[in-house]
Design a protein around this motif. Structure first.
Motif, PDB file in Angstrom:
ATOM      1  N   GLU A   5       0.817  -1.222   0.000  1.00  0.00           N
ATOM      2  CA  GLU A   5       0.000   0.000   0.000  1.00  0.00           C
ATOM      3  C   GLU A   5       0.853   1.275   0.000  1.00  0.00           C
ATOM      4  O   GLU A   5       0.383   2.323  -0.398  1.00  0.00           O
ATOM      5  CB  GLU A   5      -0.942   0.000   1.210  1.00  0.00           C
ATOM      6  CG  GLU A   5      -2.085  -0.996   1.074  1.00  0.00           C
ATOM      7  CD  GLU A   5      -2.995  -0.712  -0.111  1.00  0.00           C
ATOM      8  OE1 GLU A   5      -3.402   0.444  -0.327  1.00  0.00           O
ATOM      9  OE2 GLU A   5      -3.305  -1.672  -0.843  1.00  0.00           O
ATOM     10  N   GLN A   6       2.101   1.147   0.480  1.00  0.00           N
ATOM     11  CA  GLN A   6       2.996   2.299   0.487  1.00  0.00           C
ATOM     12  C   GLN A   6       4.284   1.936  -0.230  1.00  0.00           C
ATOM     13  O   GLN A   6       4.764   0.805  -0.117  1.00  0.00           O
ATOM     14  CB  GLN A   6       3.307   2.736   1.912  1.00  0.00           C
ATOM     15  CG  GLN A   6       2.099   3.310   2.615  1.00  0.00           C
ATOM     16  CD  GLN A   6       2.476   3.920   3.956  1.00  0.00           C
ATOM     17  OE1 GLN A   6       3.621   3.929   4.355  1.00  0.00           O
ATOM     18  NE2 GLN A   6       1.482   4.440   4.645  1.00  0.00           N
ATOM     19  N   GLU A   9      10.781   2.296   1.205  1.00  0.00           N
ATOM     20  CA  GLU A   9      11.897   3.231   1.269  1.00  0.00           C
ATOM     21  C   GLU A   9      12.952   2.801   0.268  1.00  0.00           C
ATOM     22  O   GLU A   9      13.208   1.615   0.070  1.00  0.00           O
ATOM     23  CB  GLU A   9      12.483   3.239   2.683  1.00  0.00           C
ATOM     24  CG  GLU A   9      13.452   4.379   2.902  1.00  0.00           C
ATOM     25  CD  GLU A   9      13.849   4.511   4.358  1.00  0.00           C
ATOM     26  OE1 GLU A   9      15.030   4.764   4.596  1.00  0.00           O
ATOM     27  OE2 GLU A   9      12.963   4.357   5.227  1.00  0.00           O
ATOM     28  N   ASP A 105      -4.557   2.806  -5.763  1.00  0.00           N
ATOM     29  CA  ASP A 105      -3.367   3.458  -5.227  1.00  0.00           C
ATOM     30  C   ASP A 105      -2.270   2.475  -4.833  1.00  0.00           C
ATOM     31  O   ASP A 105      -1.180   2.891  -4.455  1.00  0.00           O
ATOM     32  CB  ASP A 105      -3.743   4.306  -4.001  1.00  0.00           C
ATOM     33  CG  ASP A 105      -4.651   5.473  -4.377  1.00  0.00           C
ATOM     34  OD1 ASP A 105      -4.526   5.988  -5.506  1.00  0.00           O
ATOM     35  OD2 ASP A 105      -5.489   5.867  -3.546  1.00  0.00           O
ATOM     36  N   TYR A 107       0.670  -0.517  -4.985  1.00  0.00           N
ATOM     37  CA  TYR A 107       1.865  -0.758  -5.788  1.00  0.00           C
ATOM     38  C   TYR A 107       1.991  -2.269  -5.972  1.00  0.00           C
ATOM     39  O   TYR A 107       2.078  -3.003  -4.996  1.00  0.00           O
ATOM     40  CB  TYR A 107       3.113  -0.223  -5.080  1.00  0.00           C
ATOM     41  CG  TYR A 107       3.042   1.253  -4.788  1.00  0.00           C
ATOM     42  CD1 TYR A 107       3.569   2.181  -5.679  1.00  0.00           C
ATOM     43  CD2 TYR A 107       2.443   1.718  -3.615  1.00  0.00           C
ATOM     44  CE1 TYR A 107       3.504   3.542  -5.409  1.00  0.00           C
ATOM     45  CE2 TYR A 107       2.373   3.072  -3.342  1.00  0.00           C
ATOM     46  CZ  TYR A 107       2.903   3.981  -4.239  1.00  0.00           C
ATOM     47  OH  TYR A 107       2.837   5.321  -3.972  1.00  0.00           O
ATOM     48  N   GLN A 174       2.272   1.270 -10.039  1.00  0.00           N
ATOM     49  CA  GLN A 174       1.040   1.861  -9.520  1.00  0.00           C
ATOM     50  C   GLN A 174       0.210   2.267 -10.731  1.00  0.00           C
ATOM     51  O   GLN A 174       0.670   3.020 -11.586  1.00  0.00           O
ATOM     52  CB  GLN A 174       1.333   3.074  -8.641  1.00  0.00           C
ATOM     53  CG  GLN A 174       0.081   3.644  -8.000  1.00  0.00           C
ATOM     54  CD  GLN A 174       0.383   4.854  -7.145  1.00  0.00           C
ATOM     55  OE1 GLN A 174       1.139   5.733  -7.546  1.00  0.00           O
ATOM     56  NE2 GLN A 174      -0.218   4.899  -5.974  1.00  0.00           N
TER      57      GLN A 174
END
Length: 189
Positions: A5-6, A9, A105, A107, A174
């Motif tokens: 979801e995010q 890094e 949204d 990835y 995405q």
């Protein structure tokens, strides 16, 4: 990795694929779609005479139009089901005037996204092929025209799949529905 979801890094944008804003890519994909349509029309003519196509009645033409509209919805629903299967929390749908879309949204990993991209053309291609085999000559062109829409309409999905297949295995994609952004672990490009 199927889906996150995010953005992790260390990942940064590698490339954006936007068939609405990038005119060169849009022309390439639309040219591919037209080429596929012409080839598929010619192939269809090898199985059933073009006179059957020209002689279609109003009822059959209405079935083609309605079938193509239903197919467009099923195509995007298939993308959405695959997105959800691979872990997307929420999928949104829309229509830009040129393209219908399903996007989110999340990835997706490369392999998962290629399945998402190709699922509609494969699933509905098989269903339409079976229908073509079962329905007989009278309905051949009705179903074949929908199949032509399936295969030529997937030109964007095919283009993206080829482009992604040439990229490293650790990319994340995405898909907002109108564009795809590809991310990879940071390395200057």
């Amino acid at each position: 990795m199927n889906c996150v979801e995010q953005l992790p890094e260390g990942y940064g944008e590698r490339v954006k694929i936007d068939l609405q804003k990038n005119k060169k890519e849009a022309l390439l994909v639309n040219g591919l779609a037209l080429l596929l349509l012409l080839v598929l029309g010619t192939v269809g003519g090898q199985f059933v005479s073009f006179s059957e196509l020209i002689g279609m009645g109003i009822y059959q033409l209405a079935v083609v139009v309605i079938g193509v509209l239903i197919y467009l919805v099923l195509h995007e629903l298939t993308h959405a089901v695959c997105m959800k299967y691979y872990g997307a929390k929420k999928v949104k749908f829309g229509y830009t005037g040129l393209y219908a879309y399903a996007g989110c949204d999340a990835y997706f990993g490369k392999k998962a996204y290629i399945v998402i991209a190709l699922a509609p053309v494969v699933v509905w291609g098989v269903v339409l092929l079976v229908l073509n085999l079962l329905m007989g000559q009278e309905w051949f062109w009705v179903i074949w025209l929908i199949q032509c829409g399936n295969l030529s309409g997937a030109a964007g999905d095919l283009y993206v799949t080829v482009k992604l297949s040439r990229m490293p295995g650790d990319i994340l994609i995405q898909d907002s529905g109108v564009s795809m952004t590809v991310y990879d672990s940071y390395s200057p490009h």
